[in-house]
Enzyme design. Sequence first.
Site, mmCIF file in Angstrom:
data_model
loop_
_atom_site.group_PDB
_atom_site.id
_atom_site.type_symbol
_atom_site.label_atom_id
_atom_site.label_comp_id
_atom_site.label_asym_id
_atom_site.label_seq_id
_atom_site.Cartn_x
_atom_site.Cartn_y
_atom_site.Cartn_z
ATOM 1 N N ASP A 84 6.956 -2.501 -0.061
ATOM 2 C CA ASP A 84 7.745 -2.285 1.152
ATOM 3 C C ASP A 84 7.159 -3.070 2.333
ATOM 4 O O ASP A 84 7.898 -3.641 3.149
ATOM 5 C CB ASP A 84 7.801 -0.790 1.496
ATOM 6 C CG ASP A 84 8.741 -0.511 2.656
ATOM 7 O OD1 ASP A 84 9.932 -0.865 2.553
ATOM 8 O OD2 ASP A 84 8.286 0.027 3.672
ATOM 9 N N LYS A 104 8.811 -6.200 4.781
ATOM 10 C CA LYS A 104 8.736 -6.270 6.248
ATOM 11 C C LYS A 104 8.063 -7.570 6.706
ATOM 12 O O LYS A 104 8.514 -8.199 7.674
ATOM 13 C CB LYS A 104 7.979 -5.050 6.790
ATOM 14 C CG LYS A 104 8.724 -3.739 6.572
ATOM 15 C CD LYS A 104 7.894 -2.536 6.990
ATOM 16 C CE LYS A 104 8.646 -1.230 6.717
ATOM 17 N NZ LYS A 104 7.861 -0.038 7.077
#
Length: 819
Positions: free
Chosen positions: A679, A683
Amino acid sequence: MKILKFGGSSVKSAERIQHVVSILEAYHKKGEKYAAVFSAFGGVTDEIINMATEAAKGNAQYLTHLELFKQRHITTIETLLKGSSLDKVRNALNGSFLEMGNLLQGVFLVKDLTTRTLDYLLSFGERNSAYIIAQTMVQQGLSANYLDARKVINTDNNFGSAKVNFEKTNNLIKKQFEDHDEIQIITGFIGSNDEELTTTLGRGGSDYTASIFASALNAQCIEIWTDVNGVMTADPRKVKKAFSIDRMTYAEAMEMSHFGAKVIYPPTIQPALIKEIPIIIKNTFTPDFPGTYISSEITPSNQPIKGITSIGNIHLLTLEGSGLVGKKGTAARLFSTLASNNVNIILITQGSSEYAINFAIDEKETPTALKAINEEFQLEISAGFIKEPKIEKDLCVVAAIGENMRYQPGISGRLFQAMGKNGINISAIAQGSSELNISTVIHKKDEGKAINAIHEAFFLSDTRVVHLFLVGVGLIGGTLIKQLENQASFLKENRSLEIRVVGLSNSRKMYFDENGIDLNDWTSILEEKGDTMSIDNYIQKMHLLNLRNSIFIDNTANKQIPLHYESILNSSISVSTPNKIATSSDFETYKKLKNLAKKRGVGFKYETNVGAGLPVLSTLRDLINSGDQIIKIEGVLSGSLSYIFNKFKPGISFSSIVEEAKELGFTEPDPREDLSGSDVRRKLLILSRESGLAMEAKDIEIKGILPQACIDASTVDLFFDALKNADHHFTQLIEKAESNGKALRFIAALEGTKAEISLQEVDESHPFYTLSGSDNMIVFTTERYKERPLVVRGPGAGAEVTAAGVFAEIISIATEFGG
């Protein structure tokens, strides 16, 4: 003297007639001198045409309709009248019914209906209506006289649309009023020729009757009583916020009527216009409302346009070719042949190059127009000098009208901007030198959206209505709805912004209401009234509603929904989403969506992809747009990993901290999704792309922190068993960091073209050292912020801050809608 005219909707029933009589009685008590013109009862004209048509076909069903016609009139008089008045009117009506029945029987027997016979049949509608109303007034003590307009309106023999002999008519009207002091109750729509045969005056005939009488008597004004509060700024069925216009000119009224507004029919007001007799449009059902005052006077106003109207079912024909350039008389030939074939041209436009002529016509007239053009230009088309006429179908004309447009620059730009921001493509534009009208030809599916967008731009320029389509109403979506509800009053009062949630869905149900869903009760509405959720059907419904100022909100982590972003943006609908799938997929998809949003002039917002509600991406864009050079970006980009490593101290096992974070909801159900760094990679990938790098996920190196046994565990429980076995490894890491006066942080870093994610030791001089709780922190080192980097810090996860970030994007997009 005033001439009042009441249309069919005003006298549709006994109750409405009684209401009209009370209006006339009030006028009489005020000492007003007036005469009143009446149409047939509402729907009666169509009933008579239907009866006559059925009879001409030899269909005896006309008799059933005739009985209903009789019963309607008898029921009406039995409600309105009593005693001798009722007997008198009943006898008169029975006589007219007998005559009407005989006529229809004749039509039935010969199976032929002439316009002369139809005119006579139609006259029964107005004659019965005016006679009943006159007798009702007499019964109530008013001095009223029934005037059959056939006695005074003299016409030619053009049955169905007779031309008036004004000299003879004016003399007859004047004599009638000289000889009678009573209130004249006049039949609309009808006249008679020199042989005293009944004629009708064509479309808008009762308005025409009122105008004829007003002109002959030099009336003070004409009042046309209908069922709306005057001429509206737009069709209220299409524009909910339409309102009545207080004053307008004859020219504006005629333009509005030509382009679809049905309050008046331009040819019918010519007699009044010549004598500059004002026309007032009034509402029978709200008689105290002032209505619309129409005159020759141009009223100074800050409002450049008076109204927006439209004509549907249009075809745009184009005649083009080199044979048109510099060729005198070609346009005259085109329009002459169309006129001789009774083709009505609604709009014409031609470029200065003279290569093409575009004109809009009713779609029903297209076959006739094509035949006429092909015959007229047969030689030129055969020789290739002129091309076969091109047809664009499924169009409409939307027009903005107002005499004040000529005095204010920039009106066209404002109109085109309102349409452009909503993805409305214009096929043709026309504006005369008088600048009274700007007409555009657009696809008919965009008619409602265009009228609303223009109406909002000109009449409600300080107020914007934004339509939201929300997918995902879980933690983030539900919180966003609560925030929207709580802030609605403030936004309306202080930002002139009305946000309507018009579409909602969860994983099971979806619900739409284009007027706005009640956010007080959205959960039960969705469950009780919602249809089965399908993202394809949801998107299709959103496209079909085709609402202006629309924003699609994807509050999910679903991988399928971002596949629809392209079609959504292509429909000029903005997108705001905390879903990272689209922006962290392949670079080509990311770039395509960005470029598409720019091309369509809509928003593609995803600030919450990195840092939830923190201004991370916007800060990065501002730095770049202002000319700063990015040297390095470092970030603790995971709230869950921030919490874990901020809490992790010597003496506390790493596995227990991870379990605690999972119980508090900081991690995914399987914490490996957080601990793997995937994750964080998404980003960092977004940050790298926003900084200008064409980077893919594979270009970012993740230095993993989990032992292989943890990665390979087949269940979450087995993962925690393996993690407990690895506690010693993590204890060594934290003890080593502590002994060096440092802290462990899971850091994403971008420097130049190198991007990597790793667990690092940082000392107290580094901004990350002071992190606490689940805060995110992003550090921008740039040419301007080299010695002391720019730091953005705060909660990087959680429903409240993420929803607030989406809310901020809604406001931002709404501001862009406002121009």
